[in-house]
Design an enzyme around this catalytic site. Structure first.
Site, short mmCIF file in Angstrom:
data_model
loop_
_atom_site.label_atom_id
_atom_site.label_comp_id
_atom_site.label_asym_id
_atom_site.label_seq_id
_atom_site.Cartn_x
_atom_site.Cartn_y
_atom_site.Cartn_z
N ASN A 33 -34.35 9.05 39.65
CA ASN A 33 -33.99 7.64 39.74
C ASN A 33 -32.49 7.36 39.56
OD1 ASN A 33 -33.63 4.90 38.94
ND2 ASN A 33 -35.76 4.71 38.35
N TRP A 34 -31.95 7.60 38.37
CA TRP A 34 -30.55 7.21 38.17
C TRP A 34 -29.61 8.17 38.86
CZ3 TRP A 34 -27.54 7.53 32.92
CH2 TRP A 34 -27.82 8.71 32.23
N GLN A 100 -36.28 5.31 34.13
CA GLN A 100 -34.98 5.88 33.75
C GLN A 100 -33.96 4.75 33.70
OE1 GLN A 100 -33.81 9.19 36.33
NE2 GLN A 100 -33.67 10.55 34.57
N ASP A 162 -32.34 13.62 27.47
CA ASP A 162 -33.62 14.19 27.08
C ASP A 162 -33.74 14.68 25.63
OD1 ASP A 162 -33.43 13.89 29.81
OD2 ASP A 162 -34.41 15.75 30.31
N ARG A 195 -30.82 24.54 27.21
CA ARG A 195 -31.94 23.64 27.51
C ARG A 195 -32.63 23.19 26.21
NH1 ARG A 195 -32.26 21.46 32.28
NH2 ARG A 195 -34.43 21.11 31.77
N TYR A 347 -27.36 20.90 26.41
CA TYR A 347 -27.82 19.70 27.12
C TYR A 347 -27.21 18.42 26.58
CZ TYR A 347 -31.68 18.51 30.40
OH TYR A 347 -32.43 18.13 31.46
N GLU A 391 -23.67 20.76 35.98
CA GLU A 391 -24.52 19.67 35.49
C GLU A 391 -23.86 19.03 34.27
OE1 GLU A 391 -28.44 20.99 34.47
OE2 GLU A 391 -29.23 18.96 34.23
#
Ligand code: GLC
Length: 423
Positions: A33-34, A100, A162, A195, A347, A391
């Protein structure tokens, strides 16, 4: 500078599947979504029609109640967990059952403002605004049932952050009993050290199983979830989108939408004040299930700069960015390096994310904090120079973390580099 734009464009094209773009091949093989909304900002620089299409595709999968899911599983791919069978939302094109950060309203307004093809932009704004507004109404109806002006997330994945340190205490109330056995896929695509942990994953899945047992009925999920958090960054994105929708709706003659959006934005922005924390000099999360503030200095409370907050607050947030920068090499770490729980490469517990940098810089620039906004931009470009289009990045060393050739990172680079031309 030009070569950054070219490399970024190549990544966007490589990850483009026609009507939507995957965040990166392998690790995230569907539409998020975002990610899509922020990706459209980058695509717009070389293909306006394609950028509109990205958001159109996302909004085409809106639920009847107004919710816009966080993942659209356009086609099968067993390289990702949890897939459609775990969510079991019963949609014809499967989707997840949670949402989101609502950045679509902001993105659509920005595309409209910049459009060279004004006819297309007007047509798209009139088609998309009612849907985006319906999503905003859903938020205030289903995620703010007491009418406080601020909405709650019911799953960490909704925040987009997350495994933030913010969730550690509230997550201790989420049980793991009854979680069906599962096999994670993320750790096969990316370094497990970067992660979330297994214990966190079990709780993520426990919540999904609970919501599934409630048949994804959004009138029931909020009150039944043991995890209900009012996240300042998440709310700031929603409130900024409400005020951008208000502006654009008025411009294209959708008066009723404009009026309600204005009132959502005003009420929410005043309510944000209750999340301010003097000790940290930033906003913090409120745990609605436990009825207490969460004393955790994460990036969420700085991302609040994206909304129309009072000038003294923007100024304090600009100072806070400088303070955090003095504790690491690159702005803006997703968690205060001086706080417990900080982890430079895991993350959302420390690393820098370019999308967040972009939104913070945008908010600070609007509030007149241009020096700090410029610093964030420079640090972001240095990270690209050092680590490529990753990322996320280690804020101490600049090392690339997580997935590579990342779509929204590429989109943000185009935005950062083009900023001076646009301003
Ligand atoms: C991760 C991020 C989330 C993002 C998704 C796809 O789950 O935490 O914010 O939307 O990856 O890039």
């Amino acid at each position: 500078m030009q070569s950054y734009i070219q490399s970024a464009e190549e990544i966007l094209k490589k990850n483009d599947l026609g009507s939507y773009t995957v965040p990166t091949h392998g690790l995230y093989p569907f539409q998020w979504n975002w990610d899509s909304c922020l990706t459209a900002l980058g695509q717009f620089h070389f293909n306006e029609a394609r950028a509109w299409r990205e958001i159109e595709t996302l909004m085409a999968h809106q639920w009847d109640d107004g919710m816009v899911p966080h993942i659209i599983f356009h086609k099968e791919d067993d390289g990702y967990f949890p897939g459609p069978d775990v969510w079991a939302t019963g949609r014809q094109v499967p989707t997840s059952g949670i949402t989101q950060p609502a950045v679509a309203g902001f993105a659509v307004n920005r595309l409209y403002e910049r459009a060279k093809d004004k006819a297309l932009a007007g047509e798209m704004a009139r088609a998309l605004l009612p849907k985006i507004h319906k999503w905003h109404q859903w938020f205030f109806r289903c995620r703010d049932p007491q009418g406080t002006g601020l909405v709650a997330i019911i799953h960490p994945w909704e925040s987009g952050r997350d495994n933030s340190v913010d969730w550690d205490v509230p997550f201790s109330r989420v049980p793991t009993d009854g979680v069906l056995p599962f096999q994670r896929r993320d750790t096969q695509h990316a370094n497990p050290e970067h992660r979330p942990t297994q214990a966190q994953y079990e709780r993520y899945i426990w919540l999904v199983q609970l919501f599934r047992s409630l048949k994804w009925d959004n009138m029931a999920l909020h009150d039944n979830s043991p995890f209900r958090i009012v996240d300042p960054g998440f709310n700031a994105i929603l409130l900024r989108s409400c005020s951008d929708v208000a502006k654009l709706a008025a411009e294209v003659g959708l008066e009723a939408i404009a009026a309600e959006s204005r009132s959502f934005a005003q009420k929410g922005t005043s309510a944000m004040e209750a999340l301010w924390d003097d000790d940290f000099g930033q906003y913090i999360c409120f745990d609605r299930a436990a009825n207490e503030l969460i004393k955790s200095p994460s990036i969420s409370g700085i991302l609040a700069a994206f909304a129309d907050i009072p000038t003294n607050r923007s100024q304090a947030l600009a100072e806070r960015v400088l303070q955090l920068s003095s504790r690491c090499t690159y702005a803006v770490a997703s968690h205060d390096p001086a706080a417990a729980g900080f982890d430079a490469s895991r993350y959302w517990r420390g690393p820098v994310w370019l999308i967040v940098n972009y939104m913070i810089a945008d908010g600070l620039r609007r509030a007149g904090q241009t020096d700090v906004a410029e610093k964030i931009k420079q640090d972001s470009l240095e990270l690209i120079e050092k680590g490529g289009f990753a990322e996320y990045y280690n804020p101490l060393t600049g090392a690339a973390c997580g997935g590579l050739e990342f779509t929204w990172t590429a989109a943000m680079v185009i935005e950062f580099v083009s900023q001076s031309e646009i301003a």
